[in-house]
Design an enzyme around this catalytic site. Sequence first.
Site, short mmCIF file in Angstrom:
data_model
loop_
_atom_site.label_atom_id
_atom_site.label_comp_id
_atom_site.label_asym_id
_atom_site.label_seq_id
_atom_site.Cartn_x
_atom_site.Cartn_y
_atom_site.Cartn_z
N LYS A 106 29.46 -55.84 66.66
CA LYS A 106 29.54 -57.25 66.23
C LYS A 106 29.35 -58.22 67.40
O LYS A 106 29.06 -59.40 67.19
CB LYS A 106 30.85 -57.48 65.50
CG LYS A 106 30.87 -56.69 64.19
CD LYS A 106 32.04 -56.98 63.32
CE LYS A 106 31.89 -56.32 61.96
NZ LYS A 106 31.88 -54.85 62.01
C1 PLP Z 1 31.29 -54.00 61.04
C2 PLP Z 1 31.05 -52.59 61.44
C3 PLP Z 1 30.20 -51.75 60.68
C4 PLP Z 1 29.54 -52.18 59.39
O1 PLP Z 1 28.54 -53.16 59.57
P1 PLP Z 1 28.02 -54.03 58.34
O2 PLP Z 1 27.10 -55.03 58.92
O3 PLP Z 1 29.26 -54.65 57.74
O4 PLP Z 1 27.36 -53.10 57.39
C5 PLP Z 1 29.99 -50.46 61.14
N1 PLP Z 1 30.60 -50.00 62.25
C6 PLP Z 1 31.42 -50.77 63.00
C7 PLP Z 1 32.06 -50.20 64.19
C8 PLP Z 1 31.66 -52.10 62.62
O5 PLP Z 1 32.49 -52.86 63.37
#
Ligand code: PLP
Length: 481
Positions: A106
């Site tokens: 993120k």
């Molecule tokens: C948020 C997250 C995901 C999922 O991503 P999306 O965009 O919500 O599909 C997968 N792995 C980790 C470690 C995350 O923080």
Amino acid sequence: MQYHSTRGLFPEVDSAQAVLNGLATDGGLYLPAQIPDFCWEECVKSDTLSMAEMLLSAFLPDIPDMGALVKKAYTGKFETEDLTPTVPAGEFYVLELFRGPTSAFKDVALSMLPQLMTAARAVKGEKEDILILTATSGDTGKAALEGFKDVDGIRICVFYPHGGVSDVQRRQMVSQEGKNVTVCAVRGNFDDAQTGVKNIFTAAREQNLPLNLSSANSINIGRLVPQVTYYFKAYRDILDAGKIQMGEEVNFSVPTGNFGDILAGYLAKRLGLPVGKLICASNANNVLTDFIQTGVYDRRRTLYKTESPSMDILVSSNLERLLYLMSDDCNLVAKLMNDLNSQGHYQVPEALLEEIQRQFWAGWCDDARGAETIAKVWKENGYLCDTHTASGWAVAQDYVNQTGDDRPMIVLSTASPYKFPAAVLSAIGETANGDEFDQLEQLNAVTGVAIPKNLAALRTKPELHKSVIDKDKMLDFVLAL
Ligand SMILES: *Cc1c(COP(=O)(O)O)cnc(C)c1O
């Protein structure tokens, strides 16, 4: 460039306003009226920051000086200068998205979003401070705090469930520095915190409260577009390594929760990047696997708590954008979303399902299989992956076994193994000892893989945010900020 809601064409807004609004007024998500014209080959030939600039300018042309914003967002923040390295591991490639300031993928988007919002405020002549409210189950909160800290004109308040995040995640948040940040624990679970935040948005609108609110989660188009960059970057990496010719197709396997990350891959494909299949990997919360296999989305099921908590989701919000992009029919999307809200399920028309299955393949992986995968990838390839990435790897293998597709496979790695040290230790056959900080060191001693600096430094950082409140006191808390 005009943006409209997935649930209706009017009122349209420009791209700067779409970033500021986050969500459209009818509850839909913003998308541009057309996919921009884009020279994908030129983009592939560029360096990483130029790729980000080209993509962001194409989608958000109403925000000026994109090159400068990109530099400000990323310079010096990631462990590696090219942000997201692609490394070979056994039969696949791993696209490492976790080299940023909080060791989760993120960071890629949440480093950029504050710059986009600040610039959008200036374009729109917005004078009032914006308050970002976020409920987090762990990763989003810290990445948002790190992105928004000390950004002028914007404040941020993060709520997390008291006792509901890992110790590393809690320490990451409560030690957050910055003059515009607040972190608060809520007595309740993640859903309580999330509902509390939604209620504050509703109260602010209905009672006309003096709060200028916005959100940092992946419904914001300004969070989605920065993620398109690393699909181009990964393509360039394996092109540069001589593994493919320009124009040859590659597949991506994506550990998926809210469908933001994988949707960015679909946007990359729509812009021309030679993408074969997009593989949607879930954990035991396999609502998306069922959907992509049958065309029926049904959230009426138990939410399991798994070792890959960032994928523990039953309502995958960004799927709405895919439905619109593939059907071009906002009335259909509005009806399906209404079915989901009122009945808990919907079914897409046959033609739409066929198109989804042309582009996507889906599978899932439970915790036991995830642990086996971590062990196998470590023993056979010397690569240590986290619990989320393990789902992506396992489902990619299922895909190859079932289809024989031998195009190069890139598995997206969304978190550092050090964010989930106990689960990773146990997967590779060790008994985790002590608290999570002891486990970081233990995992390092056993594997020799370096601990990310931000996590190693946590143990000695002072706890600055000590508030713990009841879930019905969240609005009072925000009004008192
Ligand atoms: C948020 C997250 C995901 C999922 O991503 P999306 O965009 O919500 O599909 C997968 N792995 C980790 C470690 C995350 O923080």
